[in-house]
Every structure is written in C-alpha cells, then in structure tokens.
Write an enzyme that holds these catalytic residues in place. Structure first.
Site, PDB file in Angstrom:
ATOM      1  N   HIS A 174       0.845  -1.201   0.000  1.00 35.43           N
ATOM      2  CA  HIS A 174       0.000   0.000   0.000  1.00 35.43           C
ATOM      3  C   HIS A 174       0.885   1.258   0.000  1.00 35.43           C
ATOM      4  O   HIS A 174       1.807   1.364   0.805  1.00 35.43           O
ATOM      5  CB  HIS A 174      -0.882  -0.036   1.254  1.00 35.43           C
ATOM      6  CG  HIS A 174      -1.984   0.951   1.220  1.00 35.43           C
ATOM      7  ND1 HIS A 174      -3.305   0.598   1.182  1.00 35.43           N
ATOM      8  CD2 HIS A 174      -1.964   2.301   1.190  1.00 35.43           C
ATOM      9  CE1 HIS A 174      -4.046   1.695   1.153  1.00 35.43           C
ATOM     10  NE2 HIS A 174      -3.248   2.744   1.161  1.00 35.43           N
ATOM     11  N   PRO A 175       0.619   2.226  -0.918  1.00 31.80           N
ATOM     12  CA  PRO A 175       1.500   3.397  -1.014  1.00 31.80           C
ATOM     13  C   PRO A 175       1.630   4.147   0.323  1.00 31.80           C
ATOM     14  O   PRO A 175       0.619   4.517   0.931  1.00 31.80           O
ATOM     15  CB  PRO A 175       0.804   4.281  -2.052  1.00 31.80           C
ATOM     16  CG  PRO A 175      -0.087   3.379  -2.815  1.00 31.80           C
ATOM     17  CD  PRO A 175      -0.491   2.281  -1.888  1.00 31.80           C
ATOM     18  N   HIS A 176       2.852   4.304   0.760  1.00 29.66           N
ATOM     19  CA  HIS A 176       3.104   5.036   2.009  1.00 29.66           C
ATOM     20  C   HIS A 176       4.532   5.559   2.033  1.00 29.66           C
ATOM     21  O   HIS A 176       5.409   5.003   1.375  1.00 29.66           O
ATOM     22  CB  HIS A 176       2.849   4.138   3.226  1.00 29.66           C
ATOM     23  CG  HIS A 176       3.811   2.985   3.357  1.00 29.66           C
ATOM     24  ND1 HIS A 176       3.731   1.858   2.567  1.00 29.66           N
ATOM     25  CD2 HIS A 176       4.896   2.798   4.160  1.00 29.66           C
ATOM     26  CE1 HIS A 176       4.710   1.022   2.897  1.00 29.66           C
ATOM     27  NE2 HIS A 176       5.442   1.571   3.854  1.00 29.66           N
ATOM     28  N   SER A 177       4.750   6.619   2.754  1.00 28.80           N
ATOM     29  CA  SER A 177       6.090   7.159   2.991  1.00 28.80           C
ATOM     30  C   SER A 177       6.377   7.008   4.474  1.00 28.80           C
ATOM     31  O   SER A 177       5.472   6.694   5.260  1.00 28.80           O
ATOM     32  CB  SER A 177       6.158   8.651   2.645  1.00 28.80           C
ATOM     33  OG  SER A 177       5.589   8.924   1.391  1.00 28.80           O
TER      34      SER A 177
END
Ligand SMILES: [Zn+2]
Ligand SMILES: [Zn+2]
Length: 345
Positions: A174-177
């Site tokens: 899942h896109p995350h920084s």
C-alpha cells in the site's frame, strides 16, 4: 552544442568516465562502454498484489492518526486521502534527549526519535498515478509533521523517504512514505551540508545547487521536466541509472518553509517523474527521499537547497560499490534524460 555542454562531453577513447558530485564530493562511474539501450533497463512486468489478496493493514483510518487530510480540504474522516500515523514497529521512539556514551573505542546513544508513516488512501494508486493535488497533500502532511517534530529540541535531522516495491524495501505494498527523526545528522546529509557549505565559503556565499540549476537549464541535456516552480534533472554524477532529482527553483534550505506554490510545483514534478519512470521502465521499484537542512540548535544552513532524489532500482550493489562507495551506472544521465523526457504519460 554550447560551451557548457561541450565541457561535459564524454571522451571517445575511454570506456567510462569518473564524475564527481559537486555537493557530496562522491565519485561515480558512468560506464557507457558497457552501453545498454534505455529500454534494456525495463523491469520484467511487476506482479502487484491487490488489497483483497491479503489483509492490507493500511485500508483503514487509524484512530491514533497524528493528522488526517481529506478530499474537501478539511478533516472529514470518511473522505480521508492522507493520514500520518505512528509506526507500529518503530526504529526510534520518543523520550528524554539521549546522551552520547563512550564504550571502549565505541560511541553509543539511545534510539530516541520519531518514526511515522504517511499513508495515501487508494491501495492501487501509487504516487506516480495520483494527481498533483493529491501529491501536494502528501507534501503538506510531511511539512506539518516536520514543524511538529522540529519542536522537539533533541532532534537533529528529519528524514522523509518512500519505498515503492519489495526491491526498494517496501514490506507493505500500500502506497506510504515514512518519516524518521534522529538525534544525529546522518552521514550522507553531513557530506551534502559540508559540500554545500564549502562551496558557499569559496563562492561568496553562493548556493552550489542554484549554480547547478543555472548550468543545467543552460545546457539542457540533463533536464527531464520543468514547470514554474520546479526542475527535474538527471544528475551529472548520477549514482544509478535513471536517477532523478526534483529541485525547487527558488533557493530555500528548509523544506518545511516551502510555500503553497512550491509544494504544487514540486508535487507536479514528482508525480510526472514517477509516472515516466513507471511507464518508460516497466514500473520498476524505486526509492525517493527528501534532502533538507538539519533541525536543532540555531545554526545557519542557509547555503543548503532542499530537494527530492528519486532512485529507481535498476541495479544491485556489488562488491565494488559496497567496498568503495563508488557506483557504476551503465547509462549516461544525458541518455537517461533524453529517454525520460520523451515518455508520454
Ligand atoms: Zn492497502
Ligand atoms: Zn540554492
């Protein structure tokens, strides 16, 4: 070809060229004698999992979120687009300022700091396919946390980075920084700050990044994209094939001080860069990270110039790289820029 471009022209007799980064002082090898075509760097098609394929932990709005950014510009939980949460398995935790200890020949200090995760809502839409409005919200979330963490007087550096894909170290798809604040200045940052300071000392206080920007905009051969607020370059001393650097045009050392216009321009430049890397190179894994001035005791880093670096996973570090810190790139940044400039997204 103008004079600036002429000076960086590759000599024909050598299979490679050693180039030095003017800020960090690091050397790289551009080994075009082992040339590949840009297309040869493309990854095999990636198998990205869907959120239903396994229980994705980032599908929900966390009750302990530090901040929430919603579609309507407010904080309506149902409409959330970006949330910042404490990392469940932090590498650093909050606490009293750590004290440096000496143990025999060694120096040790406690891992006091911050470790947070910045999550965007849609599992299947990495930043490269998000709109620049959504990406701008992500930059705003970074900035808001910067200001909050900066208030902690123990911290010396706030690192913001994004891992896309398993080869880039992403354990959750899942896109995350992530945001990690440390009580020490990391070595790469220290080198960049020292290089930028040394340049300012010998050039009447001038910024080395601004000088690079002026040179690159004149030469043109390594510029991949530009808008009113930001420029995307393939760095002269690229550490890896298709490395990109997103530079705000306006000189500013501190990322957290960038205004709305810069945020929008950089967000646009970042999403365009990620989209072109994905489309042109078959959705490779990549890391991107922010480089900005350290925080902490009042000390002037006004010579520095914040920016974002994007490193696609196009090569593996082998013995030479690990043993020397010199990376070998088998495509020149000029050729990489020419290729990425023409990818239509
Ligand atoms: Zn998910
Ligand atoms: Zn500058």
């Amino acid at each position: 070809m103008n004079e600036d471009a002429e000076q960086t022209k590759h000599p024909s007799h050598a299979p490679s060229e050693l180039r030095q980064d003017p800020v960090s002082g690091e050397w790289v090898v551009i080994a075009t004698g082992r040339a590949k075509r840009p297309q040869d760097f493309a990854s095999a098609p990636q198998k990205r999992a869907t959120p239903s394929a396994y229980p994705c932990p980032f599908e929900v709005l966390f009750p302990n979120a530090h901040s929430v950014y919603a579609r309507d510009g407010g904080t309506n939980a149902d409409e959330w687009l970006v949330q910042v949460v404490p990392n469940k398995y932090p590498a650093f935790v909050g606490g009293a300022c750590p004290v440096l200890r000496e143990v025999g020949p060694y120096r040790v200090t406690d891992g006091i700091g911050f470790h947070e995760v910045v999550i965007t809502r849609d599992h299947a839409r990495p930043l490269g396919v998000q709109t620049s409005t959504e990406a701008e919200l992500v930059l705003r979330a970074y900035q808001d946390r910067f200001r909050a963490i900066k208030a902690d007087s123990c911290m010396r550096y706030i690192s913001v980075f994004h891992n896309h894909g398993p080869l880039a170290g992403a354990t959750i798809e899942h896109p995350h920084s992530q945001i990690i604040a440390t009580p020490v200045i990391p070595p790469d940052i220290g080198r960049s700050i020292a290089g930028s300071h040394a340049y300012a000392q010998t050039h009447g206080g001038a910024c080395v990044h601004c000088a690079v920007l002026r040179h690159e905009l004149r030469a043109g051969e390594r510029v991949v994209y530009e808008n009113n607020d930001a420029v995307v370059l393939a760095p002269f001393a690229s550490k890896t094939a298709f490395e990109l650097r997103v530079m705000p045009r306006t000189h500013c050392a501190y990322f957290e001080e960038a205004g709305a216009s810069e945020r929008r321009g950089v967000a646009e430049a970042l999403t365009v860069s990620l989209a072109r890397i994905a489309k042109g190179l078959g959705d490779p894994d990549y890391n991107f990270f922010l480089h900005t001035a350290p925080v902490g005791p009042p000390e002037s880093f006004s010579h520095y110039h914040w920016h974002i670096e994007i490193i696609p996973k196009t090569a593996v570090w082998a013995g030479f790289e690990i043993g020397t810190g010199i990376e070998i790139s088998t495509i020149s940044p000029e050729e990489a820029a020419a290729f990425l400039k023409n990818v239509i997204v």
